[in-house]
Scaffold this active site. Structure first.
Site, PDB file in Angstrom:
ATOM      1  N   ASP A  98      40.706  32.185  48.967  1.00  0.00           N
ATOM      2  CA  ASP A  98      41.472  32.837  47.907  1.00  0.00           C
ATOM      3  C   ASP A  98      42.288  33.945  48.569  1.00  0.00           C
ATOM      4  O   ASP A  98      41.744  34.743  49.343  1.00  0.00           O
ATOM      5  CB  ASP A  98      40.477  33.450  46.911  1.00  0.00           C
ATOM      6  N   ASP A 195      46.509  33.965  44.476  1.00  0.00           N
ATOM      7  CA  ASP A 195      46.297  34.733  43.259  1.00  0.00           C
ATOM      8  C   ASP A 195      47.645  35.110  42.623  1.00  0.00           C
ATOM      9  O   ASP A 195      48.566  35.537  43.329  1.00  0.00           O
ATOM     10  CB  ASP A 195      45.527  36.007  43.661  1.00  0.00           C
ATOM     11  N   GLU A 256      47.797  30.142  41.512  1.00  0.00           N
ATOM     12  CA  GLU A 256      47.496  30.544  40.139  1.00  0.00           C
ATOM     13  C   GLU A 256      48.791  31.042  39.508  1.00  0.00           C
ATOM     14  O   GLU A 256      49.433  31.955  40.046  1.00  0.00           O
ATOM     15  CB  GLU A 256      46.452  31.665  40.119  1.00  0.00           C
ATOM     16  N   HIS A 321      36.460  31.641  37.194  1.00  0.00           N
ATOM     17  CA  HIS A 321      35.805  32.951  37.179  1.00  0.00           C
ATOM     18  C   HIS A 321      36.460  33.937  36.204  1.00  0.00           C
ATOM     19  O   HIS A 321      35.967  35.052  36.036  1.00  0.00           O
ATOM     20  CB  HIS A 321      35.845  33.539  38.592  1.00  0.00           C
ATOM     21  N   ASP A 322      37.578  33.543  35.593  1.00  0.00           N
ATOM     22  CA  ASP A 322      38.231  34.414  34.608  1.00  0.00           C
ATOM     23  C   ASP A 322      38.019  33.925  33.181  1.00  0.00           C
ATOM     24  O   ASP A 322      38.349  34.632  32.226  1.00  0.00           O
ATOM     25  CB  ASP A 322      39.756  34.454  34.846  1.00  0.00           C
TER      26      ASP A 322
HETATM   27  C1  NOJ Z   1      43.692  36.659  38.945  1.00  0.00           C
HETATM   28  C2  NOJ Z   1      42.282  36.498  39.387  1.00  0.00           C
HETATM   29  O1  NOJ Z   1      41.842  35.195  39.097  1.00  0.00           O
HETATM   30  C3  NOJ Z   1      41.487  37.558  38.683  1.00  0.00           C
HETATM   31  O2  NOJ Z   1      40.105  37.380  38.843  1.00  0.00           O
HETATM   32  C4  NOJ Z   1      41.933  38.910  39.199  1.00  0.00           C
HETATM   33  O3  NOJ Z   1      41.262  39.923  38.495  1.00  0.00           O
HETATM   34  C5  NOJ Z   1      43.443  39.094  39.006  1.00  0.00           C
HETATM   35  N1  NOJ Z   1      44.174  37.941  39.412  1.00  0.00           N
HETATM   36  C6  NOJ Z   1      43.948  40.259  39.810  1.00  0.00           C
HETATM   37  O4  NOJ Z   1      43.935  39.953  41.169  1.00  0.00           O
END
Ligand code: NOJ
Length: 543
Positions: A98, A195, A256, A321-322
């Site tokens: 990542d 990211d 992402e 994870h989000d």
């Molecule tokens: C996206 C990530 O998936 C998330 O977990 C993170 O908090 C934010 N970007 C900031 O980097």
């Protein structure tokens, strides 16, 4: 045929802190992960995407990097990374890191130098302004601008104030990041999950975003993010990054793409590049937000395929994870979980499995006192935080469930023994065993990994039906997304074709027997089946 490894791949997403602890501190680490590679090999995955493992003050658990060249000590060492690459590769498993390129930690030496003075060498590494120039908000609360005493200016941060945004308009920043990317590629990393890669370039004149009327707990969601995301120039930067990646064989970028809810497949697809010269894969999260019905899933999938077209790969995600865990969305119904898995594993493109998804792991219960996630801390109870989908992996039956001998950093999910790998290994019909078989089915069948996908309009609204075609070979997939028995006629589904059906695979054990013919199909509640279509012999037509 382009045989790059990520076409049709199955990529397993590991939140390293929660996968396997090896040193008894309650936090997962690389050595722990190393000890679980045989499990992942047996599961059949092609690659592992590791959540951030670089040095970080952990304000946002690794998404605030203070040194891109150092490993976070609680997760391991550079030697562990070497060992991991070596051992994973022995098992034909690839490793993806990542990578956070939009921002760093405020403890990164670049920011320390940048904030020290307007004349420092790194003065323009971040985005500074004498006053607050616009209405931009931080995704984790408050304004996106914070005043820095030492420099006497405001700096931009799209997330926490401890995560200042890098200034990608400064070529020196891009070059420094590319140098770091090359370092990891040389070391043998197979690719990166990037990211929020659509945030890297901001509007040149920092214009304010238009407001959205309505009420949402998070002010960030009350703006249309047209000036702090998706600027046209970001594509050129991604193309540059792609050319760095292309200096090495077989490396992959998956990005992402932060989008408006409930997802924007066309936006995610735009980052693959018109000439396939940007990302190899990108995430669209529409499926994770869609209702679990035949019509919703079909709509989402068709849109994603249309957006990506036949020459680019869609990627398929149920949770990460989000997001809340998918199992909690369908209340742990094992039939639904198998059906969702079968849908994913019979799509063209890349499939991402979030660790524990193969066990049907539900969200953990995390009370505000135990919460670590900055988003949850700020917005609880409107947002219950992301810790609930980041709980420890459950390996065995008994205290700690094989994750750690110590108290784990986040609580283990309720009913962990039931979900554990040990328990599911004992049960032939478990979700875990289903995942193993369905992944093997996919990996053993180029029609399922590479074949073109066409959806078939069925009269029955509960059925989701599609065909995968590669040359003369065809598979028919029929999913019953309802709690009732449903039937359909094979001859009606593929009219004009004379076919025989060989039942290859089903979510229901009783449906696994071979079955040939043109007869009506009967599907039990939440049953999904894959059929091999074979042209009927001419002889039988004349007889
Ligand atoms: C996206 C990530 O998936 C998330 O977990 C993170 O908090 C934010 N970007 C900031 O980097």
């Amino acid at each position: 045929m382009d045989t790059a490894w990520w076409h049709g791949s199955v990529i397993y997403h590991i939140y390293v802190r929660s996968f396997q602890d090896s040193n008894g501190d309650g936090i997962g680490d690389l050595r722990g992960l190393l000890s679980r590679l045989d499990y992942l090999k047996e599961l059949g995955v092609d690659a592992l995407w590791l959540s951030p493992i670089f040095a970080s003050p952990n304000r946002d658990f690794g998404y605030d990097v203070s040194d891109y060249y150092a490993i976070q000590p609680e997760l391991g060492t550079i030697d562990d990374v070497h060992a991991l690459i070596q051992e994973a590769n022995k098992r034909e498993i690839r490793i993806i890191f990542d990578l956070v390129l939009n921002h760093t930690s405020d403890e990164h030496p670049w920011f320390i130098e940048s904030r020290s003075s307007k004349d420092s060498e790194k003065a323009d590494y971040y985005i500074w302004s004498d006053d607050i120039p616009n209405n931009w908000m931080g995704a984790f609360g408050g304004r996106a601008w914070t005043f820095d005493q030492s420099r006497g200016q405001y700096y931009l941060h799209s997330f926490l104030k401890e995560q200042p945004d890098l200034n990608w308009r400064n070529n020196a920043v891009a070059e420094a990041l590319f140098k770091m990317v090359r370092y990891w590629l040389e070391l043998g990393i197979d690719g990166f999950r990037l990211d929020v890669i659509n945030l890297i370039i901001k509007d040149e004149t920092l214009r304010s975003n238009p407001k959205i009327v309505g009420s949402r707990p998070r002010p960030y969601d009350l703006q249309r993010h047209i000036f702090d995301r998706n600027r046209l120039e970001s594509h050129a930067k991604i193309r540059q990054l792609r050319s760095v990646i292309d200096e090495y064989d077989g490396r992959m970028l998956v990005g992402e793409i932060m989008a408006e809810l409930p997802g924007e497949p066309e936006l995610a697809a735009s980052y693959l590049g018109k000439e396939n010269d940007e990302l190899h894969l990108s995430f669209d999260f529409s499926l994770a937000y869609a209702r679990f019905t035949a019509s919703s899933w079909k709509r989402v999938a068709k849109r994603w395929y249309e957006a990506t077209g036949s020459k680019r790969d869609p990627s398929w995600v149920l949770s990460n994870h989000d997001l809340p865990r998918f199992s909690s969305k369908v209340r742990g119904n094992r039939h639904k979980l198998k059906l969702a898995a079968l849908f994913l594993l019979t799509q063209r493109g890349a499939v991402f499995i979030y660790y524990g998804e193969e066990l049907g792991l539900p969200n953990s219960r995390v009370c505000p006192k135990e919460m670590h996630d900055p988003l949850g801390k700020k917005y609880w109870p409107f947002h219950r935080g992301r810790d609930l989908s980041r709980g420890p992996m459950v390996w065995s039956i008994g205290p700690g469930n094989g994750f750690s001998e110590a108290k784990s950093w986040l609580p283990v999910t309720k009913d962990a023994n039931f979900y554990s790998v040990e328990n599911q290994n004992l049960e032939p019909d478990s979700l875990l065993n289903f995942y193993r078989t369905a992944i093997a089915l996919r990996k053993g069948d180029t029609v399922l990994t590479m074949g073109h996908c066409t959806f078939i309009e069925a009269e029955n609204p509960h059925l989701l039906i599609y065909c995968r075609t590669l040359g003369a070979e065809r598979r028919l997939i029929v999913l019953n997304m309802s709690s009732g028995y449903q039937t359909c006629s094979l001859a009606d589904l593929v009219p004009g074709e004379e076919i025989a059906a060989l039942r290859l695979f089903s979510t229901h054990p009783e449906g696994r027997a071979e079955e040939r013919g043109l007869g009506p199909l009967e599907l039990a509640p939440w049953q999904g089946s894959v059929y091999d279509l074979v042209a009927q012999r001419r002889k039988s037509r004349s007889s």
